[in-house]
Design a protein around this motif. Structure first.
Motif, PDB file in Angstrom:
ATOM      1  N   GLY A   7      -3.998 -24.434  43.913  1.00  0.00           N
ATOM      2  CA  GLY A   7      -4.025 -24.242  42.421  1.00  0.00           C
ATOM      3  C   GLY A   7      -5.203 -23.613  41.879  1.00  0.00           C
ATOM      4  O   GLY A   7      -5.211 -23.182  40.858  1.00  0.00           O
ATOM      5  N   SER A   8      -6.210 -23.779  42.693  1.00  0.00           N
ATOM      6  CA  SER A   8      -7.256 -22.950  42.314  1.00  0.00           C
ATOM      7  C   SER A   8      -7.300 -21.502  42.526  1.00  0.00           C
ATOM      8  O   SER A   8      -8.058 -20.798  41.722  1.00  0.00           O
ATOM      9  CB  SER A   8      -8.651 -23.525  43.157  1.00  0.00           C
ATOM     10  N   PHE A   9      -6.231 -21.061  43.032  1.00  0.00           N
ATOM     11  CA  PHE A   9      -6.106 -19.446  43.163  1.00  0.00           C
ATOM     12  C   PHE A   9      -4.764 -19.101  42.233  1.00  0.00           C
ATOM     13  O   PHE A   9      -5.095 -17.771  41.782  1.00  0.00           O
ATOM     14  CB  PHE A   9      -6.007 -19.075  44.666  1.00  0.00           C
ATOM     15  N   PHE A  10      -3.685 -19.701  42.367  1.00  0.00           N
ATOM     16  CA  PHE A  10      -2.637 -19.291  41.796  1.00  0.00           C
ATOM     17  C   PHE A  10      -2.685 -18.838  40.373  1.00  0.00           C
ATOM     18  O   PHE A  10      -2.162 -17.837  39.866  1.00  0.00           O
ATOM     19  CB  PHE A  10      -1.394 -20.194  41.950  1.00  0.00           C
ATOM     20  N   PRO A  11      -3.462 -19.387  39.542  1.00  0.00           N
ATOM     21  CA  PRO A  11      -3.548 -19.105  38.170  1.00  0.00           C
ATOM     22  C   PRO A  11      -4.237 -18.040  37.697  1.00  0.00           C
ATOM     23  O   PRO A  11      -4.385 -17.941  36.563  1.00  0.00           O
ATOM     24  CB  PRO A  11      -3.617 -20.545  37.409  1.00  0.00           C
ATOM     25  N   GLY A  12      -4.570 -17.240  38.575  1.00  0.00           N
ATOM     26  CA  GLY A  12      -5.627 -16.342  38.342  1.00  0.00           C
ATOM     27  C   GLY A  12      -5.192 -15.385  37.156  1.00  0.00           C
ATOM     28  O   GLY A  12      -6.278 -15.012  36.197  1.00  0.00           O
ATOM     29  N   PRO A  13      -3.989 -14.873  37.185  1.00  0.00           N
ATOM     30  CA  PRO A  13      -3.830 -13.925  36.029  1.00  0.00           C
ATOM     31  C   PRO A  13      -3.830 -14.568  34.798  1.00  0.00           C
ATOM     32  O   PRO A  13      -4.148 -14.004  33.548  1.00  0.00           O
ATOM     33  CB  PRO A  13      -2.444 -13.122  36.507  1.00  0.00           C
ATOM     34  N   LEU A  14      -3.172 -15.802  34.784  1.00  0.00           N
ATOM     35  CA  LEU A  14      -3.362 -16.544  33.535  1.00  0.00           C
ATOM     36  C   LEU A  14      -4.711 -16.889  33.098  1.00  0.00           C
ATOM     37  O   LEU A  14      -4.933 -16.782  31.638  1.00  0.00           O
ATOM     38  CB  LEU A  14      -2.324 -17.920  33.816  1.00  0.00           C
ATOM     39  N   VAL A  15      -5.730 -17.187  33.770  1.00  0.00           N
ATOM     40  CA  VAL A  15      -7.069 -17.605  33.451  1.00  0.00           C
ATOM     41  C   VAL A  15      -7.630 -16.224  33.093  1.00  0.00           C
ATOM     42  O   VAL A  15      -8.413 -16.395  32.145  1.00  0.00           O
ATOM     43  CB  VAL A  15      -7.878 -18.072  34.525  1.00  0.00           C
ATOM     44  N   ALA A  16      -7.305 -14.889  33.396  1.00  0.00           N
ATOM     45  CA  ALA A  16      -7.814 -14.029  33.096  1.00  0.00           C
ATOM     46  C   ALA A  16      -7.433 -13.514  31.588  1.00  0.00           C
ATOM     47  O   ALA A  16      -8.373 -13.277  30.523  1.00  0.00           O
ATOM     48  CB  ALA A  16      -7.435 -12.556  34.023  1.00  0.00           C
ATOM     49  N   ILE A  17      -6.368 -14.094  31.175  1.00  0.00           N
ATOM     50  CA  ILE A  17      -5.739 -13.779  29.805  1.00  0.00           C
ATOM     51  C   ILE A  17      -6.482 -14.805  29.048  1.00  0.00           C
ATOM     52  O   ILE A  17      -6.951 -14.351  27.823  1.00  0.00           O
ATOM     53  CB  ILE A  17      -4.206 -13.817  29.786  1.00  0.00           C
TER      54      ILE A  17
END
Length: 424
Positions: A7-17
């Motif tokens: 879970g620390s890696f998968f949401p990467g694109p969402l975190v960027a937005i």
């Protein structure tokens, strides 16, 4: 633990937005509340599926917010000493072996519900630390003009209308702060002071509301475009970094999970096996700091160091099955911890060097998404290899091969540079 790491890696694109819209500080505070809430809610868990969400998903998502924000802010704060600052920032991750005895101590003292509540309270300290993430303001030639415009806007048309010394020809610039945070080109609305009384009345007010709705629609549209942005897939350096990042993350967790288990199969006492984890954590921390300092000397390009450490990690894991006694297993642990710490400290500096014109947030976010697949699949693959062969040798062979393959992409950096230079 696997779901939390994934879970620390998968949401990467969402975190960027979210970082682009809310800013790094707010995003980090949001992540801190997610981690804290996950632990506190888990103390009321009544089933394993409940814990999968509250103990795995929520802290994992919060960790993604915290990790990516910290990485991006580090690249903004430091330029000349980026590798060393990154190494110091993430050096504490090598000391996570202390969490196991600390967790056992809390469970024995307060039961598991009390331990989770205390972990939530400890995680809450991330909120004030997130507030220290101050944005970087770079002064430009137009800063004086912008300050003047903002001061006029702050006074407002009504305040100016009550003052007799306001110049009738003076104009104020009203900008939409939301579009500025989102990185959109803001449109200026010029309002003459002699029209201040009628500005908020009649058709002008309707036009202002319509304009505000249009800008809000643009923010939503921009966010959707960022979420499905495929421009990075035309960047050869993105493929180079993502290939290496994915395979190295696939390989890293396998020896970490199976080191103690392999020691037990060799007849080594469980207390002696725990020393292996402690030594690995301490040496990895020291190695990261030394690796960061060496890379900042700029004797050679940083990706050369990174590539060399990956190759050495691969060779070390391929030789791991030869370690059949405690001294040999300790030798393997020392070598792997040194080389692993070396490349872990350089992940972010190498990314900054390779991302070129792309933003670090988007580059890291999308690469982390693919790395999350590796983190999720690595330990199960290693477990399947053990079930099939009834020995942990296959797991270490698999890890070594993945490390060697992860270094291959960096041999194509010169070719990608020549291609990019020819196009520009």
């Amino acid at each position: 633990m696997g779901m939390d790491d994934c879970g620390s890696f998968f949401p990467g694109p969402l975190v960027a937005i979210i970082c682009d819209i809310l800013g790094e500080k707010t995003t980090s505070i949001l992540g801190a509340f997610l981690v804290t809430g996950g632990y506190l809610i888990s103390s009321w868990a009544t089933s394993v599926p409940f814990l999968c969400v509250t103990m795995g998903l929520l802290p994992g998502l919060g960790s993604a917010f915290l990790y990516q924000v910290a990485a991006v802010v580090t690249t903004k704060y430091f330029k000349k000493r980026l590798a060393l600052s990154t190494a110091i920032a993430r050096s504490g991750m090598g000391l996570t072996f202390l969490l196991a005895p600390f967790t056992k101590f809390l469970i024995d003292l307060y039961d598991w519900t009390g331990a989770l509540t205390l972990f939530g309270a400890i995680a809450l300290n991330l909120v004030p630390s997130s507030m220290l993430l101050r944005p970087i303001h770079i002064k430009t030639e137009n800063s004086g003009i912008k300050d003047k415009g903002s001061s006029l806007s702050a006074r407002g048309p009504e305040a100016c209308a009550t003052e007799t010394h306001c110049d009738e020809t003076e104009e104020s610039t009203i900008k939409d702060s939301t579009t500025q945070k989102a990185g959109l080109p803001s449109k200026n609305l010029i309002v003459s002071q002699n029209q201040s009384e009628e500005f908020y009345n009649g058709p002008n007010r309707n036009r202002l509301l319509l304009k505000s709705n249009e800008e809000s629609d643009k923010v939503i549209s921009w966010s959707c475009k960022q979420l499905f942005d495929i421009s990075l897939f035309r960047n050869p350096f993105f493929y180079i970094f993502t290939w290496s990042f994915l395979l190295s993350q696939l390989a890293y967790f396998i020896p970490t999970f199976h080191l103690v288990a392999r020691a037990k199969t060799l007849g080594i006492d469980i207390m002696d096996a725990s020393y292996l984890v402690s030594v690995a954590g301490i040496l990895e921390t020291v190695s990261q700091i030394i690796s960061g300092w060496v890379a900042d000397q700029n004797w050679i390009k940083k990706y050369h160091y990174h590539k060399s450490y990956l190759i050495l990690c691969g060779i070390t894991n391929l030789l791991a099955p030869l370690a059949t006694t405690f001294p040999l297993l300790m030798t393997y642990t020392i070598c792997f911890a040194i080389f692993a710490g070396g490349y872990l400290a350089l992940i972010l500096p190498v990314l900054v060097d390779l991302c070129r014109n792309s933003t670090v947030n988007r580059f890291l976010g999308l690469a982390s998404f693919f790395a999350g697949m590796a983190v999720l699949s690595g330990p199960p693959i290693a477990g399947w290899l053990y079930d099939y062969t009834q020995t942990y040798n296959g797991s270490f062979y698999f890890s070594g091969i993945c490390y060697l393959l992860s270094s291959v992409s960096f041999f194509f950096v010169p070719l990608a540079e020549r291609r990019t230079n020819s196009l520009t």
